[in-house]
Design a protein around this motif. Structure first.
Motif, PDB file in Angstrom:
ATOM      1  N   VAL A  11      46.090  31.349  35.509  1.00  0.00           N
ATOM      2  CA  VAL A  11      47.021  31.622  34.411  1.00  0.00           C
ATOM      3  C   VAL A  11      48.285  32.204  35.029  1.00  0.00           C
ATOM      4  O   VAL A  11      48.253  33.254  35.673  1.00  0.00           O
ATOM      5  N   LYS A  12      49.392  31.537  34.843  1.00  0.00           N
ATOM      6  CA  LYS A  12      50.618  31.907  35.540  1.00  0.00           C
ATOM      7  C   LYS A  12      51.355  33.057  34.858  1.00  0.00           C
ATOM      8  O   LYS A  12      51.425  33.140  33.634  1.00  0.00           O
ATOM      9  N   LYS A  13      51.883  33.943  35.700  1.00  0.00           N
ATOM     10  CA  LYS A  13      52.805  35.002  35.288  1.00  0.00           C
ATOM     11  C   LYS A  13      52.291  35.797  34.093  1.00  0.00           C
ATOM     12  O   LYS A  13      52.931  35.925  33.057  1.00  0.00           O
ATOM     13  N   ASN A  14      51.111  36.383  34.265  1.00  0.00           N
ATOM     14  CA  ASN A  14      50.521  37.111  33.149  1.00  0.00           C
ATOM     15  C   ASN A  14      49.561  38.169  33.668  1.00  0.00           C
ATOM     16  O   ASN A  14      48.635  37.844  34.427  1.00  0.00           O
ATOM     17  N   LEU A  15      49.770  39.404  33.275  1.00  0.00           N
ATOM     18  CA  LEU A  15      48.881  40.503  33.659  1.00  0.00           C
ATOM     19  C   LEU A  15      47.838  40.789  32.585  1.00  0.00           C
ATOM     20  O   LEU A  15      46.998  41.678  32.765  1.00  0.00           O
ATOM     21  N   PRO A  31      45.916  37.969  31.107  1.00  0.00           N
ATOM     22  CA  PRO A  31      45.618  36.536  30.944  1.00  0.00           C
ATOM     23  C   PRO A  31      44.427  36.293  30.029  1.00  0.00           C
ATOM     24  O   PRO A  31      43.481  37.073  29.976  1.00  0.00           O
ATOM     25  N   VAL A  32      44.491  35.183  29.316  1.00  0.00           N
ATOM     26  CA  VAL A  32      43.360  34.714  28.514  1.00  0.00           C
ATOM     27  C   VAL A  32      42.850  33.425  29.138  1.00  0.00           C
ATOM     28  O   VAL A  32      43.564  32.423  29.153  1.00  0.00           O
ATOM     29  N   TRP A  33      41.638  33.475  29.685  1.00  0.00           N
ATOM     30  CA  TRP A  33      41.045  32.267  30.273  1.00  0.00           C
ATOM     31  C   TRP A  33      40.197  31.507  29.251  1.00  0.00           C
ATOM     32  O   TRP A  33      40.264  30.300  29.172  1.00  0.00           O
TER      33      TRP A  33
END
Length: 314
Positions: free
Chosen positions: A45-49, A51-53
């Motif tokens: 998941v790009k550019k995210n602290l 993230p939702v997988w």
């Protein structure tokens, strides 16, 4: 894989919360889970602290070893940076999942696991009876990092049996090489891949190989034919899917066949399946068997002949 397979642990990676920065301003996180020699990972998941997988990772379980969860920041030019890790023991969950009765009320709590100095739980974790199965939700506090948590849930899948997929031959495949293709077959079952050997320089290859799949639920199985080549790069020679539901329903039937080759049921070609002709599910001296001719998609022509055979391991 040594030992007797107990089943599959389905680890649903939900999201990360307040993960550590490993790039200039953010990170491109993904999750890896390991148990023994088994390893699975999520997408990036790009550019995210935060993230939702929302992604399932499935581990085969021979014995309930501790599971290690690692978070990494995906980098192109350097090694991926570590963003923390956690470990969890699913012994209590496995015990409840394998011995549960159907007497529990919907969404009822079976038991709970409290945070301790030796586990990575950020808060109390509940093992519940939810929608007809045992589920454990966890919030794991990451170690060896400034901050960060990962939310996951666990489910258990018993092995229904073994599916033997005999990949017989390809017929009139499309050419994907300068001269003649070197085709091989990939079978995808969930997040597992199995492949045949390549057959050189032919568009009517005979693989005559049997692949073994552990089945925990009757999902769609994807088949893909590829041309093995270094230059140009490997190219797809067509794909197909087949639904295991009719085959599994036939396996469950308590039929006492009077003779071999007794037809249990027939599956007709439709717009929703890849069958080139009707397929018979029969009871033979080998057990329940289904022969299929699959018409490949996304190409002008080409078929693959396979046979399914069920092995009961109960």
């Amino acid at each position: 894989m040594g030992g007797h397979l107990l089943g599959f642990l389905k680890v649903h990676i939900i999201r990360g919360v307040n993960l550590a920065v490993r790039d200039l301003r953010s990170s491109d996180p993904y999750v890896v889970i390991k148990m023994g020699s088994e390893k699975q990972e999520t997408r990036v998941v790009k550019k995210n602290l935060n993230p939702v997988w929302d992604e399932d990772l499935i581990l085969p379980v021979v014995e309930p070893l501790p599971v290690r969860l690692e978070v990494y920041d995906k980098d192109r030019l350097t090694l991926d940076d570590k963003m923390g890790y956690a470990e969890f023991d699913f012994t209590s969950f496995l015990t409840e999942a394998r011995n549960v009765s159907n007497e529990h009320q919907i969404n009822s709590v079976i038991t709970s696991v409290k945070p301790t100095r030796t586990n990575c739980l950020a808060q109390e974790s509940y093992i519940t009876w939810t929608n007809g199965e045992v589920v454990q939700n966890m919030i794991l506090r990451l170690k060896d990092v400034e901050h960060g948590e990962i939310e996951i849930s666990l489910r258990w899948k018993e092995v229904l049996g073994l599916l033997k997929v005999h990949v017989h031959k390809g017929v009139n495949l499309v050419n994907r090489d300068w001269l003649i293709s070197d085709p091989y077959v990939i079978i995808k079952n969930g997040n597992k891949k199995f492949r045949t050997h390549k057959v050189k320089k032919t568009l009517n290859p005979v693989w005559d190989v049997e692949l073994t799949l552990y089945i925990v639920e009757p999902l769609l199985i994807r088949l893909e034919v590829r041309d093995k080549s270094r230059f140009p790069a490997e190219k797809c020679m067509g794909d197909a899917e087949f639904d295991l539901t009719p085959f599994w329903q036939a396996v469950k039937k308590d039929l006492k066949a009077d003779s071999q080759n007794n037809i249990i049921t027939t599956v007709d070609p439709t717009r929703d399946n890849c069958l080139a002709e009707e397929s018979h599910i029969t009871r033979t001296d080998e057990g329940v068997v289904q022969k299929m001719v699959l018409r490949l998609r996304n190409v002008k022509h080409g078929e693959v002949e396979i046979k399914l055979r069920w092995i009961d391991i109960s």
